[in-house]
Design an enzyme around this catalytic site. Structure first.
Site, PDB file in Angstrom:
ATOM      1  N   GLY A  29       0.835  -1.205   0.000  1.00 54.60           N
ATOM      2  CA  GLY A  29       0.000   0.000   0.000  1.00 54.60           C
ATOM      3  C   GLY A  29       0.866   1.250   0.000  1.00 54.60           C
ATOM      4  O   GLY A  29       1.933   1.288  -0.610  1.00 54.60           O
ATOM      5  N   SER A  30       0.393   2.242   0.736  1.00 53.00           N
ATOM      6  CA  SER A  30       1.009   3.566   0.628  1.00 53.00           C
ATOM      7  C   SER A  30       2.451   3.631   1.120  1.00 53.00           C
ATOM      8  O   SER A  30       3.157   4.570   0.767  1.00 53.00           O
ATOM      9  CB  SER A  30       0.176   4.576   1.395  1.00 53.00           C
ATOM     10  OG  SER A  30      -1.153   4.552   0.914  1.00 53.00           O
ATOM     11  N   VAL A  31       2.892   2.706   1.955  1.00 52.86           N
ATOM     12  CA  VAL A  31       4.298   2.800   2.381  1.00 52.86           C
ATOM     13  C   VAL A  31       5.218   2.621   1.179  1.00 52.86           C
ATOM     14  O   VAL A  31       6.363   3.060   1.179  1.00 52.86           O
ATOM     15  CB  VAL A  31       4.681   1.786   3.490  1.00 52.86           C
ATOM     16  CG1 VAL A  31       4.103   2.198   4.825  1.00 52.86           C
ATOM     17  CG2 VAL A  31       4.249   0.396   3.137  1.00 52.86           C
ATOM     18  N   PHE A  32       4.679   1.994   0.112  1.00 51.21           N
ATOM     19  CA  PHE A  32       5.494   1.797  -1.082  1.00 51.21           C
ATOM     20  C   PHE A  32       5.741   3.124  -1.794  1.00 51.21           C
ATOM     21  O   PHE A  32       6.613   3.219  -2.657  1.00 51.21           O
ATOM     22  CB  PHE A  32       4.797   0.806  -2.028  1.00 51.21           C
ATOM     23  CG  PHE A  32       5.654   0.371  -3.174  1.00 51.21           C
ATOM     24  CD1 PHE A  32       6.655  -0.572  -2.991  1.00 51.21           C
ATOM     25  CD2 PHE A  32       5.480   0.916  -4.448  1.00 51.21           C
ATOM     26  CE1 PHE A  32       7.461  -0.971  -4.045  1.00 51.21           C
ATOM     27  CE2 PHE A  32       6.276   0.518  -5.506  1.00 51.21           C
ATOM     28  CZ  PHE A  32       7.273  -0.435  -5.307  1.00 51.21           C
ATOM     29  N   LYS A  33       4.953   4.152  -1.424  1.00 46.10           N
ATOM     30  CA  LYS A  33       5.121   5.447  -2.091  1.00 46.10           C
ATOM     31  C   LYS A  33       6.522   6.003  -1.866  1.00 46.10           C
ATOM     32  O   LYS A  33       6.989   6.844  -2.643  1.00 46.10           O
ATOM     33  CB  LYS A  33       4.046   6.425  -1.602  1.00 46.10           C
ATOM     34  CG  LYS A  33       2.664   6.051  -2.133  1.00 46.10           C
ATOM     35  CD  LYS A  33       1.562   6.867  -1.510  1.00 46.10           C
ATOM     36  CE  LYS A  33       0.196   6.367  -2.015  1.00 46.10           C
ATOM     37  NZ  LYS A  33      -0.910   6.918  -1.217  1.00 46.10           N
TER      38      LYS A  33
END
Lengths: 488, 466
Positions: free
Chosen positions: A219-223
């Site tokens: 999810g967003s931690v991959f951003k």
């Protein structure tokens, strides 16, 4: 008749020579191969009844062998079973897991580095003693991570991994639900089999180390990875404007399914500052960035952080995935850590640690020192760079973005007063209707001199679906772990 | 007999003192091993060490003094080597007893073996006292043959014989079980030697030449075929591959020595190959053994499988070069480790070093027996000594080769080491016979010069013209 008698004598000599040669072959050349044979219970039983070396955290043993007055002479004991089970694994009669497995040669005393000790033991006709393994775990961080996960309501499934960014030392490795290795190390083999079956079937897979073996969409931690790729491409830096917008229709799609929004967070229109996009975790921004950068740049950046590769031998490591073949819609989704992107908590901790360490990702390790039974250090693990993920300038830019995410963005629950913390939240859609989203949180601190990088993953907890958010659930746990390391 | 003339000038010494010294060493091996087992397994010297040591010493000394009085010229190396092997065997059996006891199955095999050894030494002494000249045995050629056949047939008698580990080679009389085949070995050697001494010339007559080999005449093939049939019979009816091999090999060796024709072993080998092929084709147990030999690991869990063999191999491999040491291995993992597989126990706890020492001790026995055959002055003695040497060599080869995976496992006892009364007693008799023959052979030739009275100076001289 003497001539044939001499011939018979020669014949007998040949018979005995054949026997001598064959025994030598069997007991010298072939001995190793036979010793490694899985059918060979002797070696296993011998190992099982040997004074095996301890696994140490600081001065405390988290696995040790104590004398027992039965056939097997020594009983393996785990004083803090649930807390350290993911690290130690279990030493059972039938097999070993975790560090008990990977460090078996040292612990059992058969490692070549223990040769001198072995020789002395042999000459004094005592059973060889095993060497000890000192692990890199920080007990306060480990406890904080465990308590944090256990404090969540219901039957929690989750993991925390903490790293020392400059070395790759694993400071915490927690996975819940955990199990009691003492049950598996029992000398009553019937009970071991029962316990093994029970644990195999238990809900929540207690035997699974979620820190290294569970791959989920980050999810967003991959951003963080998407942002790194964007800055590395030279088209952006931390202070430039990035694509924004309240919604974004993925390429090649029409209608509701391909439409991304930001769940009500302010992501402006058209172009917004990079910091705002990170603070508010704008899906529209990062999906557009991924599409703009292209598959190769994205995959290359993910690989440099450790995706699609094996780098950790001490425990069983699942390979984190960034897909190779994608169309543009899938590429957009991958930019926000969805589609087929899947990462282990260890991998996400490495992403944070890589940024913290000026762009250099260190190879993670658990075994700090190997010592002889007389506590002489035989081997000290040297930190080793796994790869150069981003330039130091890019790392500085990313750090700034992540610090502002904690100070005035979604990652605020991890803020520590008086310390500058960098962090990123994530709430990943599981992609399955009946499975709630996964909460992620990754952070490091202090931002100017990072000592610890953490990744928290909560796969399941008894929380209403709508309230699952990485910041709210994972932030406090990450904060507690970071504080435990920093305040020492 | 050839070459006796060459030996006339050399007079052997008795060397009984040397034997005594060697016996002290042998006792040190036996008693030392026994003490080491106690120390290794229980951490203390066995409580009955003094009594045990005394008993062993008494037995060995009794044998020694028997030789002093009844066979002063007997080979001095033979008895010490046998004593060392027997003592070591006792210690290993005691070690296995302790292992079984620890597992909650008390055994007193070592004690029984000591009793059997006492009986064996008793028979040794009896043989030395009763058989003052081995040539007497030649009279019993056919009696021995008949007795051997009867003994071999006994296990097939319903109610008397029983099958153990798949081989029908045991008889049970009251509480005792016995393998008659073991004694039949000795009787067969005597019978074959007696027969061959009489018929060697006929058998040695060359038949047709074939590829540089003098093949025997067809009509003389009778005895070898008969022996072949007997061996096959043992294989078929008693399912005892080991004994079958042993008897046939023994017969071949003796036939070859008696006739000095290399053609016989060739014929024998052809027959052996034929028999082996037939056995492989017709009998499941032979085929099974052969398949296991090719790939032991594949049959680990099968029945009948290779569990015993593979456990033995694992044990020996685990022992490595110098062994685990007494009490540190798991020799009890091998089923019936105290009999056929005792060499695996030695390999596990005393290592390759121990196995080599044991093999060399056997080689010494064989070498002394063959040396005796070489210097013996009569054909019968030569043949008996050679036959006995061949029995020991072949038996050790078959059993150790089988256990270490050199050849298919056939199941025979390990002479002097294995637990088992029949085998031990029979082997002590073999030692007695070799000692008796070597005493005859090494004794200075009787003084044939006229001992008194004036002799004619111009007496007729015997002149050798040749």
């Amino acid at each position: 008749m003497n001539k044939p008698i001499r011939t018979v004598a020669t014949f007998c000599l040949l018979l005995f020579l054949a026997l001598l040669a064959n025994s030598t072959y069997l007991q010298y050349w072939k001995a190793g191969e036979l010793g490694d044979d899985p059918l060979n219970r002797r070696v296993i039983e011998a190992a099982f009844s040997r004074e095996r070396g301890p696994i140490l955290v600081g001065r405390q043993a988290i696995a040790e062998s104590v004398p027992s007055d039965d056939k097997y002479e020594y009983q393996r004991v785990y004083p803090r079973p649930f807390l350290y089970a993911p690290v130690t694994g279990a030493f059972t009669y039938f097999d070993q897991t975790g560090l008990e497995r990977s460090q078996n040669a040292v612990l059992s005393g058969e490692d070549s580095r223990l040769f001198v000790t072995r020789l002395v033991d042999m000459l004094s006709n005592t059973e060889p003693q095993g060497g000890s393994v000192q692990v890199t775990i920080n007990p306060a961080a480990q406890q904080a991570a465990y308590d944090g996960l256990e404090a969540l309501p219901g039957d929690v499934e989750g993991a925390v991994v903490a790293l020392e960014p400059s070395t790759g030392k694993i400071l915490a490795m927690v996975s819940v639900p955990s199990y009691d290795p003492n049950r598996l190390a029992s000398h009553r083999l019937g009970e071991v089999t029962t316990a093994q079956t029970e644990l195999d079937k238990a809900p929540g897979d207690p035997l699974l180390n979620r820190g290294t073996s569970t791959r989920l969409p980050p999810g967003s931690v991959f951003k963080i990875v998407t942002a790194a790729a964007a800055i590395e491409s030279g088209k952006y830096d931390a202070s430039s404007l990035v694509p924004g917008g309240a919604s974004y229709q993925l390429p090649l799609t029409t209608g509701e399914t391909g439409l991304l929004d930001n769940e009500g967070r302010a992501c402006g229109t058209d172009r917004i500052p990079f910091a705002q996009a990170m603070e508010n975790s704008c899906n529209t921004t990062f999906a557009q960035l991924a599409v703009e950068l292209g598959v190769d740049a994205m995959r290359d950046q993910a690989d440099k952080f450790g995706f699609n590769r094996q780098y950790f031998e001490e425990l069983r490591q699942a390979t984190s995935i960034y897909p190779e073949e994608m169309d543009e819609a899938q590429l957009g989704q991958s930019g926000i850590g969805q589609f087929e992107v899947a990462a282990t908590p260890l991998q996400m901790a490495m992403v944070a640690a890589g940024v913290a360490n000026g762009g250099s990702v260190m190879k993670p390790y658990l075994v700090d020192k190997v010592s002889s039974p007389s506590l002489q250090v035989l081997d000290q693990t040297e930190p080793e760079e796994l790869s150069r993920a981003v330039s130091s300038a890019t790392a500085r830019g990313l750090t700034d973005l992540l610090v502002s995410t904690v100070e005035s963005g979604t990652a605020s629950p991890a803020a520590i007063p008086g310390v500058s913390v960098a962090g990123k939240t994530g709430t990943a859609q599981s992609g399955l209707d009946d499975v709630p989203p996964y909460a992620w949180f990754t952070s490091f601190a202090p931002a100017d001199d990072p000592q610890v990088a953490v990744a928290v993953m909560i796969q399941k907890a008894d929380i209403p679906r709508g309230e699952i958010a990485g910041g709210r659930l994972g932030g406090p746990i990450a904060k507690a772990v970071m504080e435990a390391v920093i305040t020492q | 007999m050839s070459q006796t003339g060459a030996l006339m000038g050399f007079v052997h010494r008795r060397r009984r003192g040397a034997e005594l010294f060697l016996l002290v060493l042998a006792l040190a091996v036996g008693i030392g091993a026994y003490a080491a087992v106690g120390l290794g397994v229980d951490g203390e010297v066995p409580v009955n060490l003094i009594g045990y040591g005394g008993w062993l010493t008494a037995l060995v000394l009794a044998a020694h003094f028997t030789l002093r009085f009844f066979a002063p010229y007997a080979d001095p190396v033979l008895l010490p080597v046998v004593a060392a092997l027997n003592g070591l065997g006792l210690a290993i059996i005691y070690r296995l007893d302790l292992a079984k006891e620890a597992a909650g199955r008390p055994h007193d095999f070592a004690q029984q073996q000591l009793i059997w050894m006492t009986l064996g030494v008793g028979l040794f002494i009896g043989t030395m006292v009763l058989v003052r000249d081995h040539r007497v045995l030649q009279r019993f050629t056919y009696t021995s043959a008949l007795a051997a056949v009867v003994l071999l047939l006994l296990p097939l008698v319903p109610g008397l014989g029983y099958s153990n580990f798949g081989a029908q080679i045991w008889i049970r009389v009251g509480p005792f079980s016995f393998q008659p085949g073991e004694l039949a070995k000795v009787l067969l050697v005597i019978a074959i030697a007696g027969y061959l001494v009489l018929h060697r010339d006929a058998l040695a007559l060359a038949g047709r030449r074939f590829l540089f080999l003098d093949l025997p005449r067809g009509r003389d093939l009778g005895p070898i075929l008969a022996m072949w049939v007997v061996s096959l019979g043992i294989l078929v009816f008693q399912r005892d591959l080991g004994s079958s091999l042993l008897f046939f090999g023994l017969f071949l060796v003796m036939l070859y020595v008696a006739t000095e024709r290399a053609g016989w072993p060739v014929v024998g080998l052809v027959l052996f190959s034929g028999g082996a092929f037939l056995g492989y084709q017709l009998f499941g147990h032979v085929r099974n053994r052969f398949n296991i030999w090719l790939d032991p690991m594949a049959y680990y869990d099968a029945t009948p499988g290779s569990f015993q063999l593979v456990e033995g191999l694992f044990g020996m491999a685990w022992g490595g070069l110098i062994g685990r040491g007494f009490g540190e291995g798991r020799p009890d993992r091998v089923p019936v480790a105290e009999s056929d597989f005792i060499i695996a126990s030695i390999g596990e706890e005393l290592g390759l070093t121990g196995v080599m020492a044991v093999l060399l001790l056997y080689a010494l026995i064989v070498e002394r027996a063959l040396r005796t055959a070489l210097i013996c002055r009569d054909g019968f003695g030569k043949l008996v000594a050679t036959g006995l040497a061949a029995v020991i060599a072949l038996q050790v080869f078959v059993v150790v080769g089988g256990v270490t995976g050199l050849i298919p496992l056939t199941g025979l006892t390990t002479p002097f080491l294995s637990y088992g009364g029949s085998s031990l007693v029979a082997n002590w008799v073999i030692v007695a016979l070799i000692a008796r023959i070597s005493d005859q052979a090494r004794r200075p030739p009787p003084d044939l010069s006229p001992d008194s009275g004036p002799t004619d100076d111009d007496a007729t001289q015997v002149v050798r013209l040749r």
